[in-house]
Design a protein around this motif. Structure first.
Motif, PDB file in Angstrom:
ATOM      1  N   THR A   1       0.944 -31.907  28.039  1.00 37.55           N
ATOM      2  CA  THR A   1       0.007 -32.761  28.782  1.00 37.55           C
ATOM      3  C   THR A   1       0.396 -32.790  30.260  1.00 37.55           C
ATOM      4  O   THR A   1       1.565 -32.644  30.609  1.00 37.55           O
TER       5      THR A   1
ATOM      6  N   VAL B   1       1.170 -35.784  14.600  1.00 32.95           N
ATOM      7  CA  VAL B   1       2.438 -36.071  13.924  1.00 32.95           C
ATOM      8  C   VAL B   1       2.320 -35.947  12.401  1.00 32.95           C
ATOM      9  O   VAL B   1       3.259 -35.474  11.738  1.00 32.95           O
TER      10      VAL B   1
ATOM     11  N   ASN C   1       4.960 -34.479  25.973  1.00 31.09           N
ATOM     12  CA  ASN C   1       4.243 -35.575  26.635  1.00 31.09           C
ATOM     13  C   ASN C   1       4.756 -35.696  28.070  1.00 31.09           C
ATOM     14  O   ASN C   1       5.751 -36.362  28.336  1.00 31.09           O
TER      15      ASN C   1
ATOM     16  N   ASN D   1       9.437 -35.908  25.092  1.00 31.77           N
ATOM     17  CA  ASN D   1       8.816 -36.839  26.041  1.00 31.77           C
ATOM     18  C   ASN D   1       9.504 -36.739  27.394  1.00 31.77           C
ATOM     19  O   ASN D   1      10.721 -36.890  27.490  1.00 31.77           O
TER      20      ASN D   1
ATOM     21  N   PHE E   1       1.297 -41.249  25.435  1.00 32.62           N
ATOM     22  CA  PHE E   1       2.236 -40.780  24.400  1.00 32.62           C
ATOM     23  C   PHE E   1       1.690 -41.088  23.010  1.00 32.62           C
ATOM     24  O   PHE E   1       1.689 -40.229  22.123  1.00 32.62           O
ATOM     25  N   TYR E   2       1.213 -42.313  22.822  1.00 38.61           N
ATOM     26  CA  TYR E   2       0.660 -42.696  21.516  1.00 38.61           C
ATOM     27  C   TYR E   2      -0.583 -41.867  21.180  1.00 38.61           C
ATOM     28  O   TYR E   2      -0.689 -41.292  20.087  1.00 38.61           O
TER      29      TYR E   2
ATOM     30  N   THR F   1       0.401 -37.976  20.583  1.00 35.30           N
ATOM     31  CA  THR F   1       1.345 -37.708  19.488  1.00 35.30           C
ATOM     32  C   THR F   1       0.745 -38.089  18.142  1.00 35.30           C
ATOM     33  O   THR F   1       0.924 -37.384  17.136  1.00 35.30           O
ATOM     34  N   GLN F   2       0.020 -39.186  18.109  1.00 35.22           N
ATOM     35  CA  GLN F   2      -0.613 -39.668  16.875  1.00 35.22           C
ATOM     36  C   GLN F   2      -1.532 -38.616  16.257  1.00 35.22           C
ATOM     37  O   GLN F   2      -1.681 -38.538  15.047  1.00 35.22           O
TER      38      GLN F   2
ATOM     39  N   ILE G   1       4.948 -30.750  20.924  1.00 36.19           N
ATOM     40  CA  ILE G   1       4.196 -31.616  21.839  1.00 36.19           C
ATOM     41  C   ILE G   1       5.119 -31.998  22.979  1.00 36.19           C
ATOM     42  O   ILE G   1       6.224 -32.501  22.744  1.00 36.19           O
TER      43      ILE G   1
ATOM     44  N   VAL H   1      12.598 -35.694  17.841  1.00 34.01           N
ATOM     45  CA  VAL H   1      11.962 -36.410  18.955  1.00 34.01           C
ATOM     46  C   VAL H   1      13.029 -36.660  20.017  1.00 34.01           C
ATOM     47  O   VAL H   1      14.035 -37.326  19.739  1.00 34.01           O
TER      48      VAL H   1
ATOM     49  N   ILE I   1       8.865 -32.994  19.254  1.00 35.96           N
ATOM     50  CA  ILE I   1       8.184 -33.908  20.170  1.00 35.96           C
ATOM     51  C   ILE I   1       9.143 -34.165  21.328  1.00 35.96           C
ATOM     52  O   ILE I   1      10.265 -34.632  21.108  1.00 35.96           O
TER      53      ILE I   1
ATOM     54  N   THR J   1      11.010 -43.127  21.645  1.00 38.13           N
ATOM     55  CA  THR J   1      11.640 -41.852  21.270  1.00 38.13           C
ATOM     56  C   THR J   1      12.731 -42.090  20.236  1.00 38.13           C
ATOM     57  O   THR J   1      12.803 -41.411  19.201  1.00 38.13           O
TER      58      THR J   1
END
Length: 243
Positions: free
Chosen positions: A7, A125, A88, A138, A117-118, A121-122, A86, A179, A136, A165
């Protein structure tokens, strides 16, 4: 086909990460960006020189509905595609002293980093858990680790992602999904273009700003199978600049 989603990937650190994941790990890239289509196309062209696909996905990660629609539609159109990584990275700053900070400056920074992030990732996941593999990563900040005056909103957003995280890593580790968070210090980018580099360098033991490519090297390692036993970590990359 295996993909990595990055992203905020059209410029700066996100761009460097997307290119590196294609170069090092051979991932096809899902490149999210908000509004700079021209920059995103330039980045996509560089990525595709590595003989992988790069698909551009324009949406604001802070917008839950738009994020769900774009990523959901992409998955429906690509039922065989698997998002294994992913990153973020999307984030914005609206700096200023807290006592003068308006609601928009607070909420927009929190929404982009934390809710982004939510929202992103949601979306993937559950698939990672079913496949029993995923990464994942971040992108947080020195501001989230030690706090930074004039950045209470940004520090709050990044600090929250650091906590998330650590918690998420404990929830999903048994399914071989890791993560981790990467916390850059001062990195040469659009975000630091207005900083007084000459003065700030004096505070940094390595006496220089970092490069986006150096952050990308770390993310590439965490996204690889070499990092299988690392999860729940916040890795600082800041030239030795600690509180």
């Amino acid at each position: 086909m295996k993909y990595a989603l990055v992203t905020g990937g059209s410029r700066g650190i996100g761009k460097a990460i997307a290119i590196k994941l294609a170069q090092d790990l051979g991932y096809h890239i899902l490149l999210n960006y908000h509004s700079n289509t021209q920059a995103a196309k330039v980045t996509a062209k560089i990525i595709e020189e590595n003989h992988v696909k790069c698909e551009l996905l324009a949406f604001d990660v802070a917008d839950a509905k738009a994020t769900k629609n774009v990523l959901g539609n992409w998955q429906k159109s690509n039922p065989e595609a698997v998002v294994e990584v992913i990153v973020n990275n999307a984030g914005i700053t609206k700096d200023g002293l807290f006592m003068w900070m308006g609601e928009d400056d607070w909420h927009s920074v929190i929404n982009t980093s934390l809710n982004g992030f939510y929202n992103v990732t949601q979306q993937f996941v559950k698939s990672m858990l079913q496949k029993r593999y995923g990464r994942i990563i971040n992108i947080v900040s020195l501001s989230g680790v030690k706090g930074n005056p004039g950045q209470v909103n940004y520090s709050a957003a990044k600090g929250a992602i650091i906590a998330a995280t650590k918690a998420l890593a404990q929830e999903i580790g048994k399914r071989k999904v890791t993560v981790n968070a990467v916390a850059p210090g001062f990195i040469t980018s659009d975000m630091t273009a207005d900083f007084d580099e000459k003065e700030l360098k004096k505070m940094i033991p390595l006496q220089r700003f970092g490069e986006a490519e150096e952050v990308a090297e770390l993310v590439s390692f965490l996204a690889s199978k070499k990092a299988s036993y690392i999860t729940g970590e916040v890795i600082n990359i800041n030239g030795g600049l600690y509180s």
